[in-house]
Motif scaffolding. Structure first.
Motif, short mmCIF file in Angstrom:
data_model
loop_
_atom_site.label_atom_id
_atom_site.label_comp_id
_atom_site.label_asym_id
_atom_site.label_seq_id
_atom_site.Cartn_x
_atom_site.Cartn_y
_atom_site.Cartn_z
N PRO A 46 0.79 -1.23 0.00
CA PRO A 46 0.00 0.00 0.00
C PRO A 46 0.82 1.28 0.00
O PRO A 46 0.33 2.33 -0.42
CB PRO A 46 -0.83 -0.12 1.29
CG PRO A 46 -0.02 -1.04 2.17
CD PRO A 46 0.62 -2.01 1.24
N ASP A 47 2.06 1.18 0.45
CA ASP A 47 2.96 2.35 0.45
C ASP A 47 4.15 2.00 -0.44
O ASP A 47 5.08 1.29 -0.02
CB ASP A 47 3.42 2.69 1.87
CG ASP A 47 2.24 3.06 2.76
OD1 ASP A 47 1.51 4.00 2.40
OD2 ASP A 47 2.04 2.37 3.77
N ALA A 48 4.11 2.48 -1.67
CA ALA A 48 5.12 2.07 -2.65
C ALA A 48 5.24 3.12 -3.74
O ALA A 48 4.38 4.00 -3.90
CB ALA A 48 4.74 0.73 -3.27
N VAL A 49 6.32 3.02 -4.47
CA VAL A 49 6.50 3.79 -5.70
C VAL A 49 6.65 2.79 -6.83
O VAL A 49 7.51 1.90 -6.77
CB VAL A 49 7.74 4.70 -5.63
CG1 VAL A 49 8.01 5.32 -7.01
CG2 VAL A 49 7.52 5.81 -4.61
N VAL A 50 5.81 2.91 -7.84
CA VAL A 50 5.85 2.03 -9.00
C VAL A 50 6.54 2.75 -10.14
O VAL A 50 6.19 3.90 -10.46
CB VAL A 50 4.45 1.59 -9.43
CG1 VAL A 50 4.52 0.66 -10.63
CG2 VAL A 50 3.70 0.92 -8.27
N VAL A 51 7.52 2.10 -10.75
CA VAL A 51 8.24 2.67 -11.88
C VAL A 51 7.95 1.83 -13.13
O VAL A 51 8.18 0.62 -13.13
CB VAL A 51 9.76 2.70 -11.63
CG1 VAL A 51 10.49 3.27 -12.84
CG2 VAL A 51 10.08 3.52 -10.38
N GLY A 52 7.43 2.50 -14.16
CA GLY A 52 7.18 1.84 -15.42
C GLY A 52 8.05 2.44 -16.51
O GLY A 52 8.30 3.64 -16.51
N CYS A 53 8.52 1.61 -17.44
CA CYS A 53 9.37 2.09 -18.53
C CYS A 53 8.97 1.40 -19.83
O CYS A 53 8.46 0.28 -19.82
CB CYS A 53 10.85 1.77 -18.26
SG CYS A 53 11.54 2.52 -16.79
N ASP A 54 9.24 2.07 -20.93
CA ASP A 54 9.10 1.44 -22.24
C ASP A 54 10.11 2.06 -23.19
O ASP A 54 10.22 3.29 -23.26
CB ASP A 54 7.69 1.61 -22.81
CG ASP A 54 7.50 0.75 -24.04
OD1 ASP A 54 7.15 -0.43 -23.88
OD2 ASP A 54 7.72 1.25 -25.16
N ARG A 112 3.17 7.13 -7.04
CA ARG A 112 3.34 6.95 -5.59
C ARG A 112 2.02 6.52 -4.95
O ARG A 112 0.98 7.18 -5.14
CB ARG A 112 3.82 8.25 -4.94
CG ARG A 112 4.10 8.11 -3.44
CD ARG A 112 4.71 9.36 -2.86
NE ARG A 112 5.04 9.19 -1.45
CZ ARG A 112 5.68 10.09 -0.71
NH1 ARG A 112 6.09 11.23 -1.26
NH2 ARG A 112 5.95 9.85 0.56
N LEU A 113 2.08 5.40 -4.22
CA LEU A 113 0.92 4.90 -3.50
C LEU A 113 1.08 5.18 -2.02
O LEU A 113 2.14 4.96 -1.44
CB LEU A 113 0.77 3.39 -3.70
CG LEU A 113 0.58 2.86 -5.12
CD1 LEU A 113 0.52 1.34 -5.12
CD2 LEU A 113 -0.67 3.44 -5.75
N THR A 114 0.02 5.66 -1.41
CA THR A 114 -0.03 5.86 0.03
C THR A 114 -1.34 5.27 0.52
O THR A 114 -2.42 5.67 0.06
CB THR A 114 0.04 7.35 0.41
OG1 THR A 114 1.28 7.90 -0.08
CG2 THR A 114 -0.01 7.53 1.92
N GLY A 115 -1.25 4.31 1.42
CA GLY A 115 -2.46 3.66 1.90
C GLY A 115 -3.23 2.96 0.80
O GLY A 115 -4.46 2.83 0.87
#
Length: 209
Positions: free
Chosen positions: A68-76, A117-120
């Motif tokens: 629930p508390d994370a940073v997701v990184v996407g690339c292409d 960015r995810l929070t909760g």
């Protein structure tokens, strides 16, 4: 807070690990062809950024419960040569045609980046941008090209080449960020993280920090 890499690319994972981050890896199920078909008038930079953002969003939705508390990184990543944007060739004949077209020439490796960015469990911030790096290609002989295609490596990478593998023998030089050619620009990711209030050093492993 965890950093989640929305990519199946072992090269991107290797870049992050070498730079002190051991991310959670989650592969998106985005239909890239359908997404590009829905935006036929987008310019090349916009296309790779759209794909990166879609991958990050798909993974963020999936992992919000577990992280629930994370940073997701996407690339292409895709290669721009003579106005044509090309991705992975997937078969040897396509890879051979691409190499014959780009040998002795210069292309631009474009990589779209998106950070969420995810929070909760809720997405609270996002940032997107692309990076471009010039790549000057050598002219492999027929025997060299046959041998390179036989490795299978160029079939599954953007532009049918790598910088950090067998393909490195056939790259004369680059103009710009080398990590971007491998698939994830460390300087750009650091800036994007800062724009959403996160310092990259927060994700460094204890061994590195």
């Amino acid at each position: 807070m965890r950093l989640v890499l929305a990519s199946a690319s072992p090269a991107r994972l290797g870049v992050l690990r070498a730079a002190g981050i051991d991310p959670v890896v989650e592969v998106s199920d985005v239909d890239e062809d359908a997404l590009l078909a829905a935006h036929p008038d987008a310019d090349p930079a916009a296309k790779v950024t759209l794909l990166a953002a879609a991958k990050a969003a798909a993974v963020a939705d999936r992992i919000a419960g577990d992280h629930p508390d994370a940073v997701v990184v996407g690339c292409d990543s895709m290669l721009l040569v003579d106005g044509e944007l090309v991705g992975k060739p997937y078969d040897a004949d396509t890879a051979r045609r691409r190499w014959k077209a780009m040998a002795g020439r210069t292309g631009e490796l474009l990589t779209g980046h998106a950070v969420l960015r995810l929070t909760g469990g809720e997405m609270v911030q996002r940032a997107e941008e692309h990076a471009g790096t010039g790549v000057r290609f050598a002219e492999p002989t027929g025997a060299e090209l046959d041998a390179y295609l036989a490795t299978g490596e160029p079939l599954h990478v953007a532009g049918a080449f790598t910088l950090d593998g067998f393909g490195g023998w056939f790259v004369e030089g680059i103009d710009g960020d080398p990590s971007n050619v491998i698939g994830i620009s460390l300087p750009l990711v650091r800036r994007l993280l800062a724009s959403i209030g996160v310092g990259v050093v927060e994700f460094w492993t204890e061994e590195t920090s």
